[in-house]
Design an enzyme around this catalytic site. Structure first.
Site, PDB file in Angstrom:
ATOM      1  N   HIS A 151       0.820  -1.224   0.000  1.00 31.73           N
ATOM      2  CA  HIS A 151       0.000   0.000   0.000  1.00 31.73           C
ATOM      3  C   HIS A 151       0.848   1.267   0.000  1.00 31.73           C
ATOM      4  O   HIS A 151       0.330   2.353  -0.227  1.00 31.73           O
ATOM      5  CB  HIS A 151      -0.915   0.009   1.227  1.00 31.73           C
ATOM      6  CG  HIS A 151      -1.992  -1.037   1.159  1.00 31.73           C
ATOM      7  ND1 HIS A 151      -3.316  -0.723   0.927  1.00 31.73           N
ATOM      8  CD2 HIS A 151      -1.953  -2.386   1.239  1.00 31.73           C
ATOM      9  CE1 HIS A 151      -4.036  -1.833   0.905  1.00 31.73           C
ATOM     10  NE2 HIS A 151      -3.234  -2.860   1.090  1.00 31.73           N
ATOM     11  N   ASP A 175       3.785   9.620  -0.815  1.00 26.56           N
ATOM     12  CA  ASP A 175       2.596   8.876  -0.399  1.00 26.56           C
ATOM     13  C   ASP A 175       2.337   7.781  -1.423  1.00 26.56           C
ATOM     14  O   ASP A 175       2.435   8.026  -2.629  1.00 26.56           O
ATOM     15  CB  ASP A 175       1.394   9.844  -0.359  1.00 26.56           C
ATOM     16  CG  ASP A 175       0.373   9.459   0.708  1.00 26.56           C
ATOM     17  OD1 ASP A 175       0.235   8.253   0.982  1.00 26.56           O
ATOM     18  OD2 ASP A 175      -0.291  10.365   1.245  1.00 26.56           O
TER      19      ASP A 175
HETATM   20  C1  G6P Z   1      -1.217   3.187   6.122  1.00 26.89           C
HETATM   21  C2  G6P Z   1      -0.675   1.794   5.930  1.00 26.89           C
HETATM   22  C3  G6P Z   1      -1.591   0.739   6.528  1.00 26.89           C
HETATM   23  C4  G6P Z   1      -1.906   1.094   7.963  1.00 26.89           C
HETATM   24  C5  G6P Z   1      -2.477   2.497   8.065  1.00 26.89           C
HETATM   25  C6  G6P Z   1      -2.751   2.944   9.519  1.00 26.89           C
HETATM   26  O1  G6P Z   1      -2.338   3.391   5.339  1.00 26.89           O
HETATM   27  O2  G6P Z   1      -0.436   1.540   4.559  1.00 26.89           O
HETATM   28  O3  G6P Z   1      -0.997  -0.534   6.475  1.00 26.89           O
HETATM   29  O4  G6P Z   1      -2.789   0.159   8.545  1.00 26.89           O
HETATM   30  O5  G6P Z   1      -1.559   3.403   7.488  1.00 26.89           O
HETATM   31  O6  G6P Z   1      -1.606   2.795  10.286  1.00 26.89           O
HETATM   32  P1  G6P Z   1      -1.555   1.862  11.574  1.00 26.89           P
HETATM   33  O7  G6P Z   1      -0.097   1.823  11.928  1.00 26.89           O
HETATM   34  O8  G6P Z   1      -2.396   2.548  12.594  1.00 26.89           O
HETATM   35  O9  G6P Z   1      -2.106   0.519  11.208  1.00 26.89           O
END
Ligand code: G6P
Length: 462
Positions: free
Chosen positions: A164, A372
């Site tokens: 992602h 990003d």
């Molecule tokens: C980004 C990453 C995700 C992640 C999200 C929230 O979008 O690509 O993998 O889940 O951020 O971050 P966190 O560390 O809270 O899961």
């Protein structure tokens, strides 16, 4: 329970798509609101697929359970593993390295083993769910070793991996002491998807340089298997945003926000997880510069920044928060008056309806990350502009800039350029706003998150 004949995929992601909530009626599970969950849930609900992930809190994990028609397989993480695997290796080594090293990545040897071990635990939990020949879809940078580890456990599995976040250029990837292990882990997949074609190219170059993989007609050959790579730009649940934006209660809230905050001024809006990659500090500097260019700055524009708390355990995030809050105070002190300030700042997450009301209220949306993978806020703003007006200012370093080419593209490092773009956005004639917004809307209507997931799984299908 999953059966051998089910062909629904097993999803593997760091987080499960539910959170435990406690209210007056007791403790229950609530489906997480994100776009990824709304795209993947219909693929597995009542179809025998499953979801392997962490519940987001340290400690023991419950036995597998079913919620809303989805089989959930919780993977436990101890408090130490949260520190070493999640806060450390995932978010202080890989995250900054993959985002152009906008913060110096920490190559801390004691974080590597826990990353390997936690990935192995995810792979083993997945192997228990996914028998021979099953399709497994692994997500994101926290789990890059899982495809290789799962390949060892279930050689016939059909494994897809989607990253992602950006995949860095080979010069940066080359710095990682464990580059070979990570690349080989990913190469355990049959298909590796990236947000952009550049991400796929960067990966192919790194794999050819640091592993035995050979390039072959745009794909890679590794240990006798073909590994497909490609760009699959993720999107949002466009119809869901459009439907919320059309609701009467949401429209009333938009009118109220405009009256309270706009009042003859242009509303500029930023919505981000509070992350140093998002360029919130540069955006504030650009706005500060813009205010300095006007005699009656306070009458021209108001900037609302909604910052969603994120990864507060990572020191660079805490530092960024202090910096931003200091900057907001500085700008308001310099340009504001008691009772009337140019920057409104909120540090909390808002319900989806409230966010949509803000998107609909904003004349100008500022999305200025330093790097990003995609940036879904840019796409959400476009979905919430049914009248076709509004201006999106978008960093050229967001994956979204490759698709949303009718936005005003900016270099977030250029403070003067930002101020000029903000000004241009505020003054853009309505017919130009509409022309650009029409083109932007076409992009998110053609490629929503359901189309994204379907396309990935079609390419992955044997
Ligand atoms: C980004 C990453 C995700 C992640 C999200 C929230 O979008 O690509 O993998 O889940 O951020 O971050 P966190 O560390 O809270 O899961």
């Amino acid at each position: 329970m999953p059966t051998a004949i089910s062909n629904a995929p097993v999803i593997v992601a760091n987080r499960l798509p539910v959170a435990r909530v406690r209210d007056r009626e007791g403790v229950r599970w609530e489906r997480s609101p994100g776009g990824l969950v709304s795209a993947l849930a219909p693929l597995i609900e009542n179809k025998g697929g499953g979801w392997v992930g962490w519940l987001g809190v340290p400690g023991d994990a419950p036995e597998p359970f079913s919620e809303g028609g989805i089989e959930l397989h919780p993977v436990p993480l101890s408090r130490a593993e949260v520190d070493l695997y999640y806060v450390g290796f995932s978010n202080a080594t890989i995250w900054p390295l993959y985002h152009d090293a906008v913060r110096t990545p920490e190559f801390e040897r004691s974080w590597w083993r826990p990353y390997v071990d936690v990935n192995q635990r995810f792979a083993e939990a997945t192997a228990r769910v996914a028998g021979e020949g099953r399709t497994v879809w692994v997500h994101d940078y926290q789990l890059q070793l899982v495809p290789g580890q799962l390949r060892e456990l279930v050689p016939s599995a059909r494994i897809g991996f989607f990253l992602h976040i950006p995949f860095p250029p080979v010069e940066l990837m080359g710095q990682l002491p464990w580059r070979k292990e990570i690349l080989e882990g990913l190469l355990g997949a049959d298909l590796i998807g990236f947000q952009t074609a550049l991400g796929a190219q960067n990966f192919a170059r790194a794999a050819a340089r640091y592993t035995d993989a050979k390039l072959s007609g745009g794909n890679l050959l590794f240990r006798g298997r073909e590994v497909q790579i490609g760009a699959f730009p993720i999107s949002i649940d466009t119809a869901r945003y459009q439907a919320i934006a059309a609701r009467e209660d949401v429209k009333r809230r938009t009118t109220e926000l405009r009256r309270r905050f706009g009042d003859g001024r242009k509303i500029l809006l930023g919505v981000d997880r509070l992350d140093y990659t998002k360029g919130i500090d540069r955006r504030l500097s650009g706005f500060d510069e813009l205010l300095g260019r006007y005699d009656h700055a306070l009458d021209a524009a108001v900037f609302v920044q909604i910052a969603v708390p994120s990864r507060e355990g990572v020191p660079d995030y805490a530092k960024m928060r202090s910096l931003i809050e200091e900057q907001v105070g500085h700008i308001n002190g310099r340009h504001g008056e008691p009772g009337r300030v140019p920057v409104h700042y909120v540090y909390r997450s808002l319900p989806m309806e409230e966010l949509v009301a803000w998107y609909a209220a904003a004349d100008v949306m500022l999305v200025t990350p330093l790097r990003d993978g995609m940036n879904l806020v840019a796409k959400e703003y476009v979905a919430c502009r049914p009248d076709g007006d509004g201006v999106l200012v978008l960093s050229e370093f967001a994956g979204a800039a490759k698709e949303l080419t009718h936005a005003l593209l900016v270099n977030p490092h250029d403070v003067d350029g930002l101020a000029t773009a903000f000004e241009q956005a505020m003054e853009m004639p309505l017919d130009e706003q509409r022309r650009r917004m029409r083109a932007l809307r076409r992009v998110i209507e053609r490629n929503d998150v359901h189309a994204w997931a379907t396309r990935f799984l079609e390419v992955l299908a044997p």
